[in-house]
Design a protein around this motif. Structure first.
Motif, PDB file in Angstrom:
ATOM      1  N   VAL A  75     -13.024  -5.353   5.892  1.00 19.08           N
ATOM      2  CA  VAL A  75     -11.673  -4.801   5.909  1.00 19.08           C
ATOM      3  C   VAL A  75     -10.986  -5.235   7.195  1.00 19.08           C
ATOM      4  N   GLU A  76      -9.819  -5.863   7.051  1.00 20.89           N
ATOM      5  CA  GLU A  76      -9.033  -6.293   8.211  1.00 20.89           C
ATOM      6  C   GLU A  76      -7.943  -5.283   8.544  1.00 20.89           C
ATOM      7  N   GLY A  77      -7.457  -4.576   7.538  1.00 26.15           N
ATOM      8  CA  GLY A  77      -6.444  -3.543   7.718  1.00 26.15           C
ATOM      9  C   GLY A  77      -6.687  -2.476   6.670  1.00 26.15           C
ATOM     10  N   PRO A  78      -7.176  -1.289   7.047  1.00 25.43           N
ATOM     11  CA  PRO A  78      -7.451  -0.235   6.068  1.00 25.43           C
ATOM     12  C   PRO A  78      -6.213   0.113   5.256  1.00 25.43           C
ATOM     13  N   ILE A  79      -6.416   0.527   4.034  1.00 24.14           N
ATOM     14  CA  ILE A  79      -5.283   0.887   3.183  1.00 24.14           C
ATOM     15  C   ILE A  79      -4.670   2.184   3.707  1.00 24.14           C
ATOM     16  N   ASP A  80      -3.356   2.139   3.920  1.00 25.04           N
ATOM     17  CA  ASP A  80      -2.652   3.277   4.504  1.00 25.04           C
ATOM     18  C   ASP A  80      -1.152   3.024   4.374  1.00 25.04           C
ATOM     19  N   ASP A  81      -0.359   3.985   4.762  1.00 26.03           N
ATOM     20  CA  ASP A  81       1.088   3.796   4.781  1.00 26.03           C
ATOM     21  C   ASP A  81       1.433   2.736   5.821  1.00 26.03           C
ATOM     22  N   SER A  82       2.264   1.768   5.426  1.00 27.45           N
ATOM     23  CA  SER A  82       2.634   0.675   6.320  1.00 27.45           C
ATOM     24  C   SER A  82       3.962   0.968   7.004  1.00 27.45           C
ATOM     25  N   PRO A  83       4.240   0.287   8.108  1.00 26.80           N
ATOM     26  CA  PRO A  83       5.516   0.480   8.799  1.00 26.80           C
ATOM     27  C   PRO A  83       6.719   0.050   7.961  1.00 26.80           C
ATOM     28  N   TRP A  84       6.514  -0.781   6.944  1.00 29.11           N
ATOM     29  CA  TRP A  84       7.630  -1.260   6.118  1.00 29.11           C
ATOM     30  C   TRP A  84       7.793  -0.455   4.837  1.00 29.11           C
ATOM     31  N   GLY A  85       7.116   0.697   4.745  1.00 28.06           N
ATOM     32  CA  GLY A  85       7.363   1.625   3.653  1.00 28.06           C
ATOM     33  C   GLY A  85       6.498   1.467   2.417  1.00 28.06           C
ATOM     34  N   THR A  86       5.446   0.654   2.500  1.00 29.37           N
ATOM     35  CA  THR A  86       4.538   0.518   1.366  1.00 29.37           C
ATOM     36  C   THR A  86       3.198   1.159   1.722  1.00 29.37           C
ATOM     37  N   TYR A  87       2.329   1.204   0.743  1.00 29.04           N
ATOM     38  CA  TYR A  87       0.951   1.653   0.925  1.00 29.04           C
ATOM     39  C   TYR A  87       0.123   0.395   0.767  1.00 29.04           C
ATOM     40  N   ALA A  88      -0.495  -0.088   1.849  1.00 29.66           N
ATOM     41  CA  ALA A  88      -1.097  -1.420   1.808  1.00 29.66           C
ATOM     42  C   ALA A  88      -2.363  -1.493   2.646  1.00 29.66           C
ATOM     43  N   GLY A  89      -3.213  -2.437   2.273  1.00 34.75           N
ATOM     44  CA  GLY A  89      -4.428  -2.731   3.029  1.00 34.75           C
ATOM     45  C   GLY A  89      -4.793  -4.195   2.846  1.00 34.75           C
ATOM     46  N   MET A  90      -5.580  -4.724   3.782  1.00 34.72           N
ATOM     47  CA  MET A  90      -5.920  -6.142   3.782  1.00 34.72           C
ATOM     48  C   MET A  90      -7.415  -6.292   4.074  1.00 34.72           C
ATOM     49  N   PHE A  91      -8.050  -7.243   3.384  1.00 35.56           N
ATOM     50  CA  PHE A  91      -9.483  -7.467   3.574  1.00 35.56           C
ATOM     51  C   PHE A  91      -9.865  -8.873   3.134  1.00 35.56           C
ATOM     52  N   ARG A  92     -11.060  -9.275   3.554  1.00 36.37           N
ATOM     53  CA  ARG A  92     -11.703 -10.504   3.086  1.00 36.37           C
ATOM     54  C   ARG A  92     -12.868 -10.038   2.220  1.00 36.37           C
ATOM     55  N   ASP A  93     -12.903 -10.460   0.953  1.00 38.10           N
ATOM     56  CA  ASP A  93     -13.963  -9.981   0.069  1.00 38.10           C
ATOM     57  C   ASP A  93     -15.298 -10.665   0.389  1.00 38.10           C
ATOM     58  N   LYS A  94     -16.333 -10.279  -0.317  1.00 33.75           N
ATOM     59  CA  LYS A  94     -17.672 -10.791  -0.027  1.00 33.75           C
ATOM     60  C   LYS A  94     -17.825 -12.276  -0.337  1.00 33.75           C
ATOM     61  N   TYR A  95     -16.811 -12.875  -0.941  1.00 30.95           N
ATOM     62  CA  TYR A  95     -16.822 -14.313  -1.217  1.00 30.95           C
ATOM     63  C   TYR A  95     -15.949 -15.082  -0.231  1.00 30.95           C
ATOM     64  N   GLY A  96     -15.392 -14.396   0.756  1.00 30.96           N
ATOM     65  CA  GLY A  96     -14.573 -15.045   1.767  1.00 30.96           C
ATOM     66  C   GLY A  96     -13.103 -15.149   1.412  1.00 30.96           C
ATOM     67  N   ILE A  97     -12.687 -14.601   0.282  1.00 31.68           N
ATOM     68  CA  ILE A  97     -11.300 -14.677  -0.166  1.00 31.68           C
ATOM     69  C   ILE A  97     -10.529 -13.498   0.432  1.00 31.68           C
ATOM     70  N   GLU A  98      -9.323 -13.788   0.936  1.00 31.01           N
ATOM     71  CA  GLU A  98      -8.509 -12.750   1.557  1.00 31.01           C
ATOM     72  C   GLU A  98      -7.514 -12.151   0.550  1.00 31.01           C
TER      73      GLU A  98
END
Length: 142
Positions: free
Chosen positions: A110-133
């Motif tokens: 996980v690069e950015g846990p899922i949570d409320d974002s500063p731009w008004g969305t609910y978002a999260g960012m990660f690299r999966d176990k295959y290296g895909i972002e």
């Protein structure tokens, strides 16, 4: 424009990755084509590459398809950790966003846990176990 469909290159584990993606995203694969299916006198396929995926697709939603292939050995390998492109999935609800985030990030980083974002969305960012972002996002204003 009808759709933009991401295409991912893998180092021989496209089928494994797509079975994982299907277990989280649902759906059924479009036709799976292996390199051996294309072999002929002009296109020789090594034994090592014969069963690798030449093309696989997983429809997502109404008009999107996630596509992939394995890179054949004669083309070298893909450095998945150098891949800085991201696949963005726009969920239809917070609950769906959480389900997709938790499912697809399992075993990944996980690069950015899922949570409320500063731009008004609910978002999260990660690299999966295959290296895909991936970015999973829900925008309540859409």
């Amino acid at each position: 424009m009808r759709a933009i469909n991401p295409w991912i290159n893998f180092n021989g584990n496209a089928e494994e990755a797509f079975n994982f993606y299907r277990s989280v995203l649902g759906g059924e694969f479009t036709k799976i084509i292996r390199f051996k299916d294309l072999a002929n006198e002009q296109f020789q396929v090594s034994y090592e590459d014969a069963h690798k995926i030449m093309r696989i697709g997983l429809p997502i939603g109404k008009s999107n398809v996630l596509l992939a292939n394995d890179v054949p050995s004669f083309m070298g390998t893909v450095n998945e950790n150098e891949n800085r492109s991201k696949i963005v999935v726009n969920a239809e609800s917070r609950e769906e966003a959480e389900q997709l985030f938790n499912g697809l990030s399992a075993g990944g980083e996980v690069e950015g846990p899922i949570d409320d974002s500063p731009w008004g969305t609910y978002a999260g960012m990660f690299r999966d176990k295959y290296g895909i972002e991936w970015i999973i996002e829900f925008d309540p204003n859409i």
